[in-house]
Design a protein around this motif. Structure first.
Motif, mmCIF file in Angstrom:
data_model
loop_
_atom_site.group_PDB
_atom_site.id
_atom_site.type_symbol
_atom_site.label_atom_id
_atom_site.label_comp_id
_atom_site.label_asym_id
_atom_site.label_seq_id
_atom_site.Cartn_x
_atom_site.Cartn_y
_atom_site.Cartn_z
ATOM 1 N N UNK A 30 0.823 -1.212 0.000
ATOM 2 C CA UNK A 30 0.000 0.000 0.000
ATOM 3 C C UNK A 30 0.859 1.265 0.000
ATOM 4 N N UNK A 31 0.283 2.336 -0.485
ATOM 5 C CA UNK A 31 0.964 3.618 -0.414
ATOM 6 C C UNK A 31 1.173 4.013 1.040
ATOM 7 N N UNK A 32 2.223 4.778 1.349
ATOM 8 C CA UNK A 32 2.465 5.210 2.732
ATOM 9 C C UNK A 32 1.267 5.982 3.288
ATOM 10 N N UNK A 33 1.017 5.884 4.594
ATOM 11 C CA UNK A 33 -0.131 6.594 5.192
ATOM 12 C C UNK A 33 -0.130 8.083 4.898
ATOM 13 N N UNK A 34 1.048 8.704 4.889
ATOM 14 C CA UNK A 34 1.084 10.143 4.631
ATOM 15 C C UNK A 34 0.673 10.465 3.194
ATOM 16 N N UNK A 35 0.950 9.543 2.249
ATOM 17 C CA UNK A 35 0.545 9.739 0.859
ATOM 18 C C UNK A 35 -0.973 9.608 0.731
ATOM 19 N N UNK A 36 -1.540 8.611 1.405
ATOM 20 C CA UNK A 36 -2.995 8.433 1.379
ATOM 21 C C UNK A 36 -3.696 9.614 2.032
ATOM 22 N N UNK A 37 -3.121 10.141 3.110
ATOM 23 C CA UNK A 37 -3.709 11.303 3.775
ATOM 24 C C UNK A 37 -3.677 12.520 2.848
#
Length: 291
Positions: A30-37
């Protein structure tokens, strides 16, 4: 980002996007959490631009995408409390026409205006991530449009990258290739959408199954175990045209919004899914053509 061919070979983005060979993006989970945010806070055009940069090394900005497609080419509407409709058309242009326009911007030197399989997947993954904020609010079912398996493949890859979508749902006519694949496991190598079927088999059941299908000269039938695996990953309902027209009328009366026939078939599939598997979750419906 790099890509995989069906033979397991690793290829560059530039190689994949220019060729007609089936390739899939291979992100490291998955994409990093900061990227999804970050994606959740962006407008649709800028979210699309960011995902296309990740998948295709695209330099297009959100403004570039809006100039290419039109500022309101892909609109999100909420005609009902639990129904969100994403209109994938702009005036007289269908989604497929808009996809070709965007491909011309991404690959200006391409000799064929029809997007390559790699480009189709990347653009549709970007469209789905453009809806991240609507999907992230709560678990949402995703109704896929028409009988185009590229949307199924894009949705599966987007979910692997972290798109918070729930069940994937189709509503199909009984004689369609999608129904034959997802419900009966009966495939024809000479089908008009054989390329899409190969890609879907690759993602759903593995590259070996897809290669066997491509090598078959006659009808290809999946084992019951394989068919069950398909049903676990995608819900597909058989919907008659008369029922779809009835759903069009009921949605129009309840919400004032008009669904196209393909979208109404998809919504009928969602109704069947809700009855058979339970759960009245919110639903996001993709509509490719103006009713």
């Amino acid at each position: 980002m790099y890509y995989l061919t069906m033979k397991g070979e690793t290829v560059s983005v530039g190689w994949a996007v220019q060729r007609r060979e089936l390739c899939i993006p291979k992100p490291d989970g998955p994409l990093p959490p900061e990227e999804l945010e970050k994606l959740q806070s962006l407008t649709f055009g800028w979210a699309m631009a960011r995902v296309l940069a990740l998948l295709l090394d695209s330099k297009l900005s959100g403004w570039d995408i809006e100039r290419c497609l039109g500022r309101y080419a892909i609109r999100t509407l909420r005609p009902g409390r639990s129904l969100t409709v994403v209109e994938l058309f702009d005036g007289g242009k269908s989604y497929s026409q808009q996809e070709r326009l965007l491909f011309a911007q991404l690959c200006p030197n391409a000799t064929d205006p029809e997007p390559t399989p790699c480009a189709k997947l990347a653009i549709r993954i970007a469209v789905l991530f453009g809806q991240y904020s609507a999907l992230a609010a709560e678990t949402t079912e995703l109704i896929l449009p028409g009988e185009d398996l590229y949307w199924l493949c894009a949705a599966m890859l987007a979910k692997r990258m972290g798109l918070p979508a729930g069940r994937l749902i189709y509503g199909c006519a009984e004689g369609s290739e999608v129904w034959a694949l997802l419900h009966r496991g009966q495939l024809r190598p000479d089908a008009a959408n054989a390329e899409q079927i190969s890609l879907a088999l690759w993602l759903l059941l593995g590259a070996a199954e897809a290669e066997q299908f491509r090598a078959a000269r006659e009808a290809y039938t999946l084992s019951e175990e394989r068919v069950q695996r398909l049903r676990e990953q995608v819900f597909c309902a058989c919907v008659s045209r008369s029922r779809a027209e009835q759903v069009m009328r009921s949605v129009q009366q309840a919400t004032g919004y008009t669904l196209g026939i393909a979208a109404a078939m998809g919504y009928s599939g969602y109704q069947d899914c809700r009855i058979r598997r339970g759960g009245a979750r919110p639903v996001l419906l993709l509509q490719e053509e103006k009713p």
